[in-house]
Design an enzyme around this catalytic site. Structure first.
Site, PDB file in Angstrom:
ATOM      1  N   LYS A  54      49.148  46.289  40.601  1.00  0.00           N
ATOM      2  CA  LYS A  54      49.603  45.519  39.556  1.00  0.00           C
ATOM      3  C   LYS A  54      51.006  46.291  39.434  1.00  0.00           C
ATOM      4  CE  LYS A  54      45.536  43.311  38.008  1.00  0.00           C
ATOM      5  NZ  LYS A  54      44.476  43.272  36.976  1.00  0.00           N
ATOM      6  N   GLN A  98      42.487  45.886  31.816  1.00  0.00           N
ATOM      7  CA  GLN A  98      41.756  45.763  32.929  1.00  0.00           C
ATOM      8  C   GLN A  98      40.158  45.797  32.479  1.00  0.00           C
ATOM      9  OE1 GLN A  98      43.206  45.484  35.912  1.00  0.00           O
ATOM     10  NE2 GLN A  98      40.875  44.926  36.608  1.00  0.00           N
ATOM     11  N   ASP A 121      46.949  37.578  30.958  1.00  0.00           N
ATOM     12  CA  ASP A 121      45.745  37.339  31.904  1.00  0.00           C
ATOM     13  C   ASP A 121      45.106  35.819  31.691  1.00  0.00           C
ATOM     14  OD1 ASP A 121      44.691  39.225  33.591  1.00  0.00           O
ATOM     15  OD2 ASP A 121      43.630  40.352  32.437  1.00  0.00           O
TER      16      ASP A 121
END
Ligand code: NAP
Length: 286
Positions: A54, A98, A121
């Site tokens: 990322k 995460q 997300d």
């Protein structure tokens, strides 16, 4: 018959190029780069690989990436404080924590703590709600990537029968909702589904999100169907494979995504797209 391989890497590169262009334009307007804050708690090696990917993608797209690598023993309160600080930081456009988190931290609480406008997300209940009702929220990256892949391949889901295997909150459920939004007729299967093979044989589009290698075999796939393989499974010899038995399924399917190089790169590209979109919306709201 031999399936057309859907090149997720190439489509992802195109999406990232577009994100980079939009990021550059916004940078001129607001005098800083769009910014993504990534939080990682603990030392999970797979999570570390994802976070590094990322960060690399951010660099390529002209997005500033901030990393907060917190120790395994970080308390839930400490993590929530970090998120609150990032929510309040006007120079941060996207926040990503995460997953998975260590067991002592409640993931739901953490997801709900992120400002929905910065939830790149797309896991916050506000964004999930907007996804369900057809609103304009931030969409979860992996399922949104599936729809985007079909679009790039010129495959219109409208009127097609789509079977999603798996009903997780991060892949199966949202994939089903987005396929329905794209006017497919959707069936969701899971571990309690009876006659899975019979159902799958009716599918024009299969989304395999089970997390089991060799799960989807050629006898479960209608000739010419599209197979979107979300699974990421590591075999004992360390080879990375999806949920589909690739060699035999690609003899029957019309299109198939490889693993690696299919859905995986799309997820990261969609994150870049979401981050720039979040930054643009925040700038416009000022
Ligand atoms: P998950 O939470 O473990 O969900 C797996 C789903 O598969 C569950 O809904 C489960 O049903 C269902 N299932 C299990 N056995 C089954 C069976 N025999 N028949 C039918 N359904 C069955 O996994 P996930 O988070 O959705 O992830 C799925 C896979 O996608 C994993 O390999 C993961 O690594 C991968 N993934 C890839 C990306 C990417 O970017 N490419 C992103 C996220 C995840 P129940 O609900 O009944 O238990």
């Amino acid at each position: 018959m031999s399936a057309k391989i859907i090149d997720g890497k190439a489509i992802a590169a195109f999406i990232k190029e577009n994100a980079a262009k939009d990021a550059a334009e916004l940078t001129k307007k607001i005098g800083r780069h769009p910014c993504l804050a990534v939080i990682i708690v603990g030392e999970d090696p797979a999570s570390r690989v994802y976070v590094n990917n990322k960060k690399k993608a951010c660099e390529a797209c002209g997005i500033t990436s901030l990393e907060y690598a917190l120790p395994e023993q970080t308390t839930e309160g400490e993590l929530l404080d970090r998120i609150a600080a990032l929510n309040g930081d006007d120079t941060v456009d996207g926040i990503l924590c995460q997953l998975p988190l260590p067991k002592h931290i409640n993931e739901e609480k953490v997801i709900e703590a992120i400002d929905p406008a910065k939830d790149v997300d797309g896991f916050h209940p506000v964004n999930v709600g907007k996804m369900v009702t057809g609103g304009d929220g931030l969409l979860p990256c992996t399922p949104a990537g599936l729809v985007e892949m079909l679009r790039y391949e010129g495959i219109d889901p409208e009127g097609k029968r789509c079977v999603v295997i798996g009903r997780s909150n991060i892949v199966g459920k949202p994939a089903a909702i987005l396929m329905q939004r794209a006017n497919a007729t959707v069936t969701v299967c899971h571990s309690k589904t009876r006659n899975l093979k019979e159902i799958l044989l009716q599918a024009d589009i299969i989304v395999a999100s089970v997390g089991k290698p060799h799960f989807l075999t050629a006898d479960m796939v209608k000739p010419g169907a599209v197979v979107l393989d979300v699974g990421i499974n590591r075999l004992p010899d360390k080879t990375l494979v999806g949920d589909a038995e690739f060699a035999e399924v690609s003899e029957v399917a019309g299109w198939i995504t490889p693993v690696p190089g299919g859905v995986g790169p799309m997820t990261v590209a969609m994150l870049m797209k979401n981050t720039v979109a979040a930054a643009c919306r925040r700038a416009a709201a000022r």
